[in-house]
Design an enzyme around this catalytic site. Structure first.
Site, PDB file in Angstrom:
ATOM      1  N   GLU A  90       5.503   8.392  10.557  1.00 16.18           N
ATOM      2  CA  GLU A  90       4.165   7.870  10.360  1.00 16.18           C
ATOM      3  C   GLU A  90       4.222   6.490   9.724  1.00 16.18           C
ATOM      4  O   GLU A  90       5.150   6.169   8.984  1.00 16.18           O
ATOM      5  CB  GLU A  90       3.368   8.818   9.476  1.00 16.18           C
ATOM      6  N   CYS A 103       2.281   0.296   5.482  1.00 13.99           N
ATOM      7  CA  CYS A 103       3.180   1.176   4.733  1.00 13.99           C
ATOM      8  C   CYS A 103       4.201   1.714   5.729  1.00 13.99           C
ATOM      9  O   CYS A 103       3.855   2.420   6.678  1.00 13.99           O
ATOM     10  CB  CYS A 103       2.350   2.295   4.104  1.00 13.99           C
ATOM     11  N   CYS A 110      13.127  13.114   3.685  1.00 10.98           N
ATOM     12  CA  CYS A 110      13.575  12.518   2.412  1.00 10.98           C
ATOM     13  C   CYS A 110      14.259  13.599   1.593  1.00 10.98           C
ATOM     14  O   CYS A 110      13.839  14.750   1.610  1.00 10.98           O
ATOM     15  CB  CYS A 110      12.363  11.985   1.637  1.00 10.98           C
ATOM     16  N   CYS A 114      11.031  15.072  -4.947  1.00 10.62           N
ATOM     17  CA  CYS A 114       9.991  14.967  -5.973  1.00 10.62           C
ATOM     18  C   CYS A 114       8.963  16.070  -5.741  1.00 10.62           C
ATOM     19  O   CYS A 114       8.530  16.308  -4.618  1.00 10.62           O
ATOM     20  CB  CYS A 114       9.334  13.592  -5.937  1.00 10.62           C
ATOM     21  N   CYS A 117       5.340  15.410  -4.019  1.00 11.25           N
ATOM     22  CA  CYS A 117       5.276  14.525  -2.853  1.00 11.25           C
ATOM     23  C   CYS A 117       5.352  15.304  -1.544  1.00 11.25           C
ATOM     24  O   CYS A 117       6.286  16.083  -1.339  1.00 11.25           O
ATOM     25  CB  CYS A 117       6.413  13.512  -2.913  1.00 11.25           C
ATOM     26  N   GLY A 157      10.603   8.666   2.831  1.00 12.89           N
ATOM     27  CA  GLY A 157      11.985   8.226   2.638  1.00 12.89           C
ATOM     28  C   GLY A 157      12.183   7.463   1.353  1.00 12.89           C
ATOM     29  O   GLY A 157      11.239   7.002   0.733  1.00 12.89           O
ATOM     30  N   SER A 212       8.750   4.290  -8.899  1.00 14.69           N
ATOM     31  CA  SER A 212       7.968   5.513  -9.046  1.00 14.69           C
ATOM     32  C   SER A 212       8.403   6.172 -10.338  1.00 14.69           C
ATOM     33  O   SER A 212       9.461   6.801 -10.405  1.00 14.69           O
ATOM     34  CB  SER A 212       8.232   6.440  -7.856  1.00 14.69           C
ATOM     35  N   LEU A 213       7.607   6.020 -11.379  1.00 14.86           N
ATOM     36  CA  LEU A 213       8.011   6.507 -12.708  1.00 14.86           C
ATOM     37  C   LEU A 213       7.459   7.912 -12.954  1.00 14.86           C
ATOM     38  O   LEU A 213       8.205   8.856 -13.133  1.00 14.86           O
ATOM     39  CB  LEU A 213       7.538   5.525 -13.782  1.00 14.86           C
ATOM     40  N   HIS A 214       6.162   8.014 -13.037  1.00 17.93           N
ATOM     41  CA  HIS A 214       5.421   9.288 -13.081  1.00 17.93           C
ATOM     42  C   HIS A 214       5.600  10.131 -14.327  1.00 17.93           C
ATOM     43  O   HIS A 214       4.908  11.142 -14.491  1.00 17.93           O
ATOM     44  CB  HIS A 214       5.703  10.149 -11.845  1.00 17.93           C
ATOM     45  N   CYS A 329      -0.742   8.091  -0.040  1.00 13.49           N
ATOM     46  CA  CYS A 329       0.638   8.310  -0.487  1.00 13.49           C
ATOM     47  C   CYS A 329       0.956   9.786  -0.615  1.00 13.49           C
ATOM     48  O   CYS A 329       0.175  10.549  -1.152  1.00 13.49           O
ATOM     49  CB  CYS A 329       0.862   7.717  -1.868  1.00 13.49           C
TER      50      CYS A 329
END
Ligand code: SAH
Length: 341
Positions: A90, A103, A110, A114, A117, A157, A212-214, A329
């Site tokens: 996509e 994007c 992947c 996470c 996700c 990915g 990407s911390l989160h 996302c």
């Protein structure tokens, strides 16, 4: 067969010279593709017939098949594309006031795992080649008949798990004779592969880096993002310090706000502490729900942001794009692919 879009100009020059052609032929091929947007060798009329035949023997050319296209109320378009080997990926086009941003997907599946996700629900099957990333842009430009001005490598990915192809992709689209997309309009997002962050620092290119911390502490980040067991927050901070020192560029921290998980003000304070001294800002992301994950969107977004601002941390709230079409996302997953297999 290799895609013609896998080649940057120097590679194409070498290969055509090896096939007994003059160097300038590569420039001509590049012009047909990236200036005139021609997607078949037969239409490259200033090349000899024999060269066109040679090219056909060695390279695949042409846009990906658009299997499905969903248009959101806000103008976001999600494309389901079919790769030449049959795989589905996509790509999402977002319309901003400053331009049109694509994007791009960097891997088929992947492996980062996470927890929140959706993109990672399908394990990595393979890396995409540089040309397969370039062709996502060409396919969307050909479909919309408009240029793409910005690129974010934030689709499915982990781009730094496919480092060489992603860097070649960036060089091709950034090249003045390629799509000439400005380096400052290109952003790579990583979950934190520190050795690659250091390598990226040495590329000598003015692209953007997003992390990407989160989570602002190791206990919580370990629970959400398995990569944190390999590179913890101290390792990440060291790598970013190095990156900022070498490039003089500001880094973006992405922080998805998950209800009752990472959205209390205590975490805002820990985040402010973590970011202190780094040339960085925080992009807060409202969570898009993913059926399988069990996480929910935070109700504490404004308060979290205010606390960061109070602590003198630069923070912005990311506008949501295409959430009504699962195009935001983490929602990039080939729902439709299941039906088609
Ligand atoms: N692997 C890279 C590239 C993917 S980027 C990375 O981790 O940075 C995708 C961005 O969307 C990341 O910041 C990711 O954390 C975020 N994201 C993932 N799932 C999401 C969800 N359900 N809602 C909102 N953002 C999400």
């Amino acid at each position: 067969m290799k895609l013609i879009y896998d080649d940057n100009q120097d590679m194409l020059i070498d290969e055509l010279v090896n096939l007994g052609e003059k160097k300038f032929r590569a420039t001509q091929v590049f012009e047909w593709i990236y200036r005139k947007h021609i997607y078949s060798f037969d239409e490259m009329t200033n090349l000899s017939l024999s060269l066109r035949e040679k090219l056909k023997e060695h390279y695949a050319i042409g846009c990906f098949k658009i299997v499905e296209k969903q248009v959101s109320k806000d103008g976001t378009i999600k494309y389901l594309l079919q790769l030449n080997d049959g795989g589905f990926i996509e790509a999402v086009l977002m319309i901003h006031d400053y331009g049109r941003s694509l994007c791009v997907t960097s891997q088929l599946g992947c492996s980062m795992g996470c927890k929140f996700c959706a993109s990672g629900l399908l394990k990595k099957q393979r890396n995409l080649s540089a040309g397969e990333m370039v062709n996502q842009i060409l396919t969307v430009m050909n479909d919309t008949k408009q240029a793409v001005s910005h690129v974010v490598v934030m689709g499915t990915g982990e781009p730094f798990d496919n480092y060489d192809q992603v860097m070649n992709f960036i060089r091709i689209i950034n090249h003045p004779k390629g799509l000439a997309i400005g380096a400052r309009h290109i952003t790579v997002s990583t979950c934190g592969l520190c050795d690659k962050i250091r390598q990226y620092a040495m590329e000598g290119i003015q692209t953007n880096l997003a992390i990407s911390l989160h989570a602002p502490n190791d206990d919580l980040r370990n629970q959400l993002m398995p990569i944190n067991h390999r590179y913890n927050l101290d390792d990440l901070r060291d790598a970013l310090t190095y990156y900022i020192e070498k490039t003089n560029r500001r880094v973006t921290f992405e922080y998805i706000l998950l209800k009752d998980v990472n959205d209390s003000l205590i975490y805002a304070r820990q985040l402010a502490h973590y970011i202190k001294g780094l040339n960085a800002y925080v992009n807060l992301i409202p969570y898009n729900s993913v059926d399988e994950s069990g996480f929910q969107k935070s109700q504490n977004i404004e308060a979290f942001k205010s606390e960061l601002l109070r602590l003198k941390v630069n923070a912005t709230l990311r506008k949501e794009h295409g959430s009504d079409i699962d195009g935001a996302c983490g929602q990039l997953r080939a729902k439709k692919v299941g039906d088609k297999q």
